[in-house]
Design a protein around this motif. Structure first.
Motif, PDB file in Angstrom:
ATOM      1  N   ILE A 267      38.580  30.239 -39.208  1.00  0.00           N
ATOM      2  CA  ILE A 267      37.796  29.530 -38.195  1.00  0.00           C
ATOM      3  C   ILE A 267      36.419  29.178 -38.744  1.00  0.00           C
ATOM      4  CG2 ILE A 267      36.702  29.757 -35.931  1.00  0.00           C
ATOM      5  CD1 ILE A 267      39.132  31.559 -35.158  1.00  0.00           C
ATOM      6  N   TYR A 268      35.805  30.116 -39.456  1.00  0.00           N
ATOM      7  CA  TYR A 268      34.478  29.885 -40.039  1.00  0.00           C
ATOM      8  C   TYR A 268      34.526  28.708 -41.019  1.00  0.00           C
ATOM      9  CZ  TYR A 268      29.904  31.114 -42.043  1.00  0.00           C
ATOM     10  OH  TYR A 268      28.595  31.092 -42.451  1.00  0.00           O
ATOM     11  N   ALA A 269      35.518  28.717 -41.903  1.00  0.00           N
ATOM     12  CA  ALA A 269      35.638  27.642 -42.883  1.00  0.00           C
ATOM     13  C   ALA A 269      35.936  26.308 -42.210  1.00  0.00           C
ATOM     14  CB  ALA A 269      36.728  27.978 -43.903  1.00  0.00           C
ATOM     15  N   ALA A 270      36.759  26.330 -41.148  1.00  0.00           N
ATOM     16  CA  ALA A 270      37.072  25.090 -40.420  1.00  0.00           C
ATOM     17  C   ALA A 270      35.817  24.528 -39.769  1.00  0.00           C
ATOM     18  CB  ALA A 270      38.146  25.358 -39.375  1.00  0.00           C
ATOM     19  N   CYS A 271      34.981  25.411 -39.232  1.00  0.00           N
ATOM     20  CA  CYS A 271      33.740  24.960 -38.608  1.00  0.00           C
ATOM     21  C   CYS A 271      32.799  24.375 -39.658  1.00  0.00           C
ATOM     22  CB  CYS A 271      33.070  26.120 -37.877  1.00  0.00           C
ATOM     23  SG  CYS A 271      31.796  25.609 -36.712  1.00  0.00           S
ATOM     24  N   GLN A 272      32.754  24.983 -40.834  1.00  0.00           N
ATOM     25  CA  GLN A 272      31.947  24.427 -41.925  1.00  0.00           C
ATOM     26  C   GLN A 272      32.406  23.010 -42.269  1.00  0.00           C
ATOM     27  OE1 GLN A 272      32.387  27.476 -45.009  1.00  0.00           O
ATOM     28  NE2 GLN A 272      30.190  27.881 -44.862  1.00  0.00           N
ATOM     29  N   ARG A 273      33.724  22.812 -42.357  1.00  0.00           N
ATOM     30  CA  ARG A 273      34.251  21.489 -42.687  1.00  0.00           C
ATOM     31  C   ARG A 273      33.875  20.473 -41.603  1.00  0.00           C
ATOM     32  NH1 ARG A 273      38.603  24.744 -44.200  1.00  0.00           N
ATOM     33  NH2 ARG A 273      39.821  24.231 -42.337  1.00  0.00           N
ATOM     34  N   THR A 274      33.947  20.906 -40.349  1.00  0.00           N
ATOM     35  CA  THR A 274      33.586  20.013 -39.255  1.00  0.00           C
ATOM     36  C   THR A 274      32.131  19.582 -39.355  1.00  0.00           C
ATOM     37  OG1 THR A 274      35.223  21.006 -37.759  1.00  0.00           O
ATOM     38  CG2 THR A 274      33.375  19.864 -36.746  1.00  0.00           C
ATOM     39  N   LEU A 275      31.246  20.512 -39.647  1.00  0.00           N
ATOM     40  CA  LEU A 275      29.822  20.195 -39.751  1.00  0.00           C
ATOM     41  C   LEU A 275      29.530  19.288 -40.942  1.00  0.00           C
ATOM     42  CD1 LEU A 275      28.281  23.669 -38.829  1.00  0.00           C
ATOM     43  CD2 LEU A 275      28.238  21.574 -37.467  1.00  0.00           C
ATOM     44  N   ARG A 276      30.372  19.357 -41.963  1.00  0.00           N
ATOM     45  CA  ARG A 276      30.190  18.485 -43.130  1.00  0.00           C
ATOM     46  C   ARG A 276      30.878  17.139 -42.945  1.00  0.00           C
ATOM     47  NH1 ARG A 276      31.000  23.377 -46.386  1.00  0.00           N
ATOM     48  NH2 ARG A 276      33.205  22.861 -46.532  1.00  0.00           N
ATOM     49  N   GLY A 277      31.597  16.978 -41.836  1.00  0.00           N
ATOM     50  CA  GLY A 277      32.301  15.727 -41.599  1.00  0.00           C
ATOM     51  C   GLY A 277      33.591  15.603 -42.373  1.00  0.00           C
ATOM     52  N   GLU A 278      34.144  16.745 -42.815  1.00  0.00           N
ATOM     53  CA  GLU A 278      35.389  16.748 -43.574  1.00  0.00           C
ATOM     54  C   GLU A 278      36.579  16.932 -42.637  1.00  0.00           C
ATOM     55  OE1 GLU A 278      33.454  18.864 -47.560  1.00  0.00           O
ATOM     56  OE2 GLU A 278      34.993  19.895 -46.392  1.00  0.00           O
ATOM     57  N   PRO A 279      37.785  16.603 -43.104  1.00  0.00           N
ATOM     58  CA  PRO A 279      38.981  16.825 -42.281  1.00  0.00           C
ATOM     59  C   PRO A 279      39.096  18.294 -41.881  1.00  0.00           C
ATOM     60  CG  PRO A 279      39.515  15.449 -44.161  1.00  0.00           C
ATOM     61  CD  PRO A 279      38.119  15.952 -44.382  1.00  0.00           C
ATOM     62  N   LEU A 280      39.547  18.506 -40.651  1.00  0.00           N
ATOM     63  CA  LEU A 280      39.644  19.871 -40.142  1.00  0.00           C
ATOM     64  C   LEU A 280      40.689  20.685 -40.896  1.00  0.00           C
ATOM     65  CD1 LEU A 280      38.424  21.660 -37.943  1.00  0.00           C
ATOM     66  CD2 LEU A 280      40.294  20.957 -36.451  1.00  0.00           C
ATOM     67  N   LEU A 281      41.813  20.048 -41.258  1.00  0.00           N
ATOM     68  CA  LEU A 281      42.865  20.743 -41.992  1.00  0.00           C
ATOM     69  C   LEU A 281      42.513  20.744 -43.461  1.00  0.00           C
ATOM     70  CD1 LEU A 281      45.629  22.133 -41.727  1.00  0.00           C
ATOM     71  CD2 LEU A 281      46.697  19.931 -42.189  1.00  0.00           C
ATOM     72  N   ALA A 282      42.330  21.939 -44.027  1.00  0.00           N
ATOM     73  CA  ALA A 282      41.849  22.061 -45.407  1.00  0.00           C
ATOM     74  C   ALA A 282      42.914  21.626 -46.395  1.00  0.00           C
ATOM     75  CB  ALA A 282      41.447  23.497 -45.698  1.00  0.00           C
ATOM     76  N   THR A 283      42.468  20.942 -47.444  1.00  0.00           N
ATOM     77  CA  THR A 283      43.310  20.705 -48.612  1.00  0.00           C
ATOM     78  C   THR A 283      43.061  21.841 -49.585  1.00  0.00           C
ATOM     79  OG1 THR A 283      41.585  19.438 -49.730  1.00  0.00           O
ATOM     80  CG2 THR A 283      43.087  18.222 -48.297  1.00  0.00           C
ATOM     81  N   ALA A 284      43.806  21.862 -50.669  1.00  0.00           N
ATOM     82  CA  ALA A 284      43.613  22.929 -51.657  1.00  0.00           C
ATOM     83  C   ALA A 284      42.177  22.914 -52.176  1.00  0.00           C
ATOM     84  CB  ALA A 284      44.598  22.753 -52.812  1.00  0.00           C
ATOM     85  N   ALA A 285      41.592  21.718 -52.337  1.00  0.00           N
ATOM     86  CA  ALA A 285      40.238  21.618 -52.877  1.00  0.00           C
ATOM     87  C   ALA A 285      39.212  22.160 -51.906  1.00  0.00           C
ATOM     88  CB  ALA A 285      39.915  20.152 -53.213  1.00  0.00           C
ATOM     89  N   THR A 286      39.307  21.781 -50.607  1.00  0.00           N
ATOM     90  CA  THR A 286      38.327  22.258 -49.652  1.00  0.00           C
ATOM     91  C   THR A 286      38.497  23.741 -49.397  1.00  0.00           C
ATOM     92  OG1 THR A 286      39.755  21.629 -47.803  1.00  0.00           O
ATOM     93  CG2 THR A 286      38.131  20.023 -48.504  1.00  0.00           C
ATOM     94  N   THR A 287      39.735  24.222 -49.446  1.00  0.00           N
ATOM     95  CA  THR A 287      39.961  25.652 -49.257  1.00  0.00           C
ATOM     96  C   THR A 287      39.231  26.456 -50.316  1.00  0.00           C
ATOM     97  OG1 THR A 287      42.117  25.344 -48.222  1.00  0.00           O
ATOM     98  CG2 THR A 287      41.713  27.469 -49.253  1.00  0.00           C
ATOM     99  N   GLN A 288      39.336  26.029 -51.577  1.00  0.00           N
ATOM    100  CA  GLN A 288      38.683  26.753 -52.656  1.00  0.00           C
ATOM    101  C   GLN A 288      37.166  26.680 -52.520  1.00  0.00           C
ATOM    102  OE1 GLN A 288      39.737  25.346 -56.544  1.00  0.00           O
ATOM    103  NE2 GLN A 288      38.905  27.108 -57.578  1.00  0.00           N
ATOM    104  N   ARG A 289      36.650  25.489 -52.108  1.00  0.00           N
ATOM    105  CA  ARG A 289      35.214  25.325 -52.007  1.00  0.00           C
ATOM    106  C   ARG A 289      34.637  26.152 -50.866  1.00  0.00           C
ATOM    107  NH1 ARG A 289      35.262  20.320 -52.022  1.00  0.00           N
ATOM    108  NH2 ARG A 289      34.990  19.743 -49.861  1.00  0.00           N
ATOM    109  N   CYS A 290      35.384  26.279 -49.768  1.00  0.00           N
ATOM    110  CA  CYS A 290      34.880  27.011 -48.610  1.00  0.00           C
ATOM    111  C   CYS A 290      35.003  28.510 -48.770  1.00  0.00           C
ATOM    112  CB  CYS A 290      35.644  26.590 -47.339  1.00  0.00           C
ATOM    113  SG  CYS A 290      35.331  24.896 -46.838  1.00  0.00           S
ATOM    114  N   GLY A 291      35.762  28.955 -49.770  1.00  0.00           N
ATOM    115  CA  GLY A 291      35.948  30.388 -49.938  1.00  0.00           C
ATOM    116  C   GLY A 291      36.810  30.994 -48.855  1.00  0.00           C
ATOM    117  N   GLY A 292      37.705  30.184 -48.282  1.00  0.00           N
ATOM    118  CA  GLY A 292      38.553  30.669 -47.202  1.00  0.00           C
ATOM    119  C   GLY A 292      39.826  31.261 -47.722  1.00  0.00           C
ATOM    120  N   ASP A 293      40.987  30.676 -47.319  1.00  0.00           N
ATOM    121  CA  ASP A 293      42.267  31.216 -47.725  1.00  0.00           C
ATOM    122  C   ASP A 293      42.413  31.134 -49.230  1.00  0.00           C
ATOM    123  OD1 ASP A 293      43.357  29.349 -44.965  1.00  0.00           O
ATOM    124  OD2 ASP A 293      42.899  31.478 -44.989  1.00  0.00           O
ATOM    125  N   ARG A 294      42.836  32.212 -49.813  1.00  0.00           N
ATOM    126  CA  ARG A 294      42.792  32.288 -51.275  1.00  0.00           C
ATOM    127  C   ARG A 294      44.159  32.392 -51.925  1.00  0.00           C
ATOM    128  NH1 ARG A 294      38.599  35.134 -49.290  1.00  0.00           N
ATOM    129  NH2 ARG A 294      39.791  37.048 -49.183  1.00  0.00           N
TER     130      ARG A 294
END
Length: 298
Positions: A267-294
């Motif tokens: 949820i934390y990583a999804a909220c970060q993506r929302t605030l950055r204007g990124e798609p809510l559903l993480a891709t492999a790249a955004t997942t790694q950058r957000c430090g979320g699911d590993r």
């Protein structure tokens, strides 16, 4: 997080704001809320059935809304917020669509996922001939949490079915053992065996098990079919073959090890993506950058 202005005009970093729309608080959500709060997130718990709501005053007050509840009132409120521009997890149109088991089953079939033969009618007499090939399982077409599900073996057992609503019937696949519940959090998958019907709290917690490559592949394909990142799915193994019999847009995550922390991180990583204007559903790249699911849990 975003920068906002104080009353003196100085920019500061405001805390994330997350609203969770739910009908009841299970232990995993309660602990996930605590974990989010410890990270500085302002969490608002929204329980529509317990609140008096003035629709004219409904507005987007949070950076992200988590649609935990699937009740009619919760989805209506989620729909209003979506229309006002709110970001929702999962995406509101998908959650609303998944309220219908008829729609869910057809999407699973179109994606090539194995399901029992499924029929829809408003005339219970249509189902009589199907019983000659074996029992059916009748489900409310908009049901949840296993409510209203029953196995039918004789025509007389359908006498009380209403002709005013669609009747959803699936071929009953005799299970090899307990049902297999699969939960997804991002790219992590977890298996829990449960008996059905549930009778006790321990039944709901179930027994964790390691997913086979086949079941993990089914779970991943299911998420892609609906375009969601947090969900649960029910799989019945019959004669050694898996059948997907239901999908929930969020799930309880009961029996999943460390579920509160993992949900809070997602949820934390999804909220970060929302605030950055990124798609809510993480891709492999955004997942790694957000430090979320590993990693994918075996």
């Amino acid at each position: 997080m975003d920068s906002r202005q104080t009353s003196r005009g100085r920019a500061h970093v405001a805390p994330m704001r997350v609203g969770i729309i739910l009908d009841w608080m299970n232990p995993n959500i309660e602990q996930a809320v605590r974990a989010l709060s410890e990270r500085g997130v302002k969490v608002a718990l929204i329980q529509p059935e317990k609140q008096f709501i003035s629709l004219a005053r409904v507005q987007v007050e949070n950076d992200l809304y988590v649609l935990k509840s699937g009740t009619d009132l919760a989805l209506s409120l989620g729909g209003a917020l979506h229309a006002l521009g709110a970001a929702t997890l999962n995406h509101y149109p998908t959650v609303a669509m998944m309220r219908s088991k008829i729609t869910v089953t057809r999407i699973l079939q179109a994606a090539g996922l194995p399901t029992p033969d499924t029929y829809v009618t408003t005339a219970r007499d249509d189902l009589g001939p199907l019983l000659e090939a074996g029992p059916l399982i009748i489900k409310p077409h908009r049901g949840s949490r296993g409510e209203g599900i029953r196995i039918v073996r004789q025509v007389g057992e359908m006498a009380d079915l209403s002709a005013n609503e669609p009747i959803l019937a699936q071929r009953y696949m005799e299970p090899d053992g307990p049902d297999h519940k699969i939960f997804c959090i991002g790219e992590q998958f977890f298996g829990v065996r449960r008996i059905w019907p549930l009778r006790t709290y321990e039944d709901k917690v179930g027994d964790p098990f390691s997913l086979t490559p086949e079941l993990r592949d089914l779970a991943r394909r299911c998420g892609r079919a609906f375009g969601i990142g947090v969900y649960g799915m029910d799989v019945v193994l019959s004669a050694g073959r898996p059948y997907v019999v239901d999908v929930s847009h969020f799930g309880s995550y009961m029996g999943v090890p460390d579920a509160p922390r993992l949900l809070a991180e997602y949820i934390y990583a999804a909220c970060q993506r929302t605030l950055r204007g990124e798609p809510l559903l993480a891709t492999a790249a955004t997942t790694q950058r957000c430090g979320g699911d590993r990693a994918t849990v075996p």
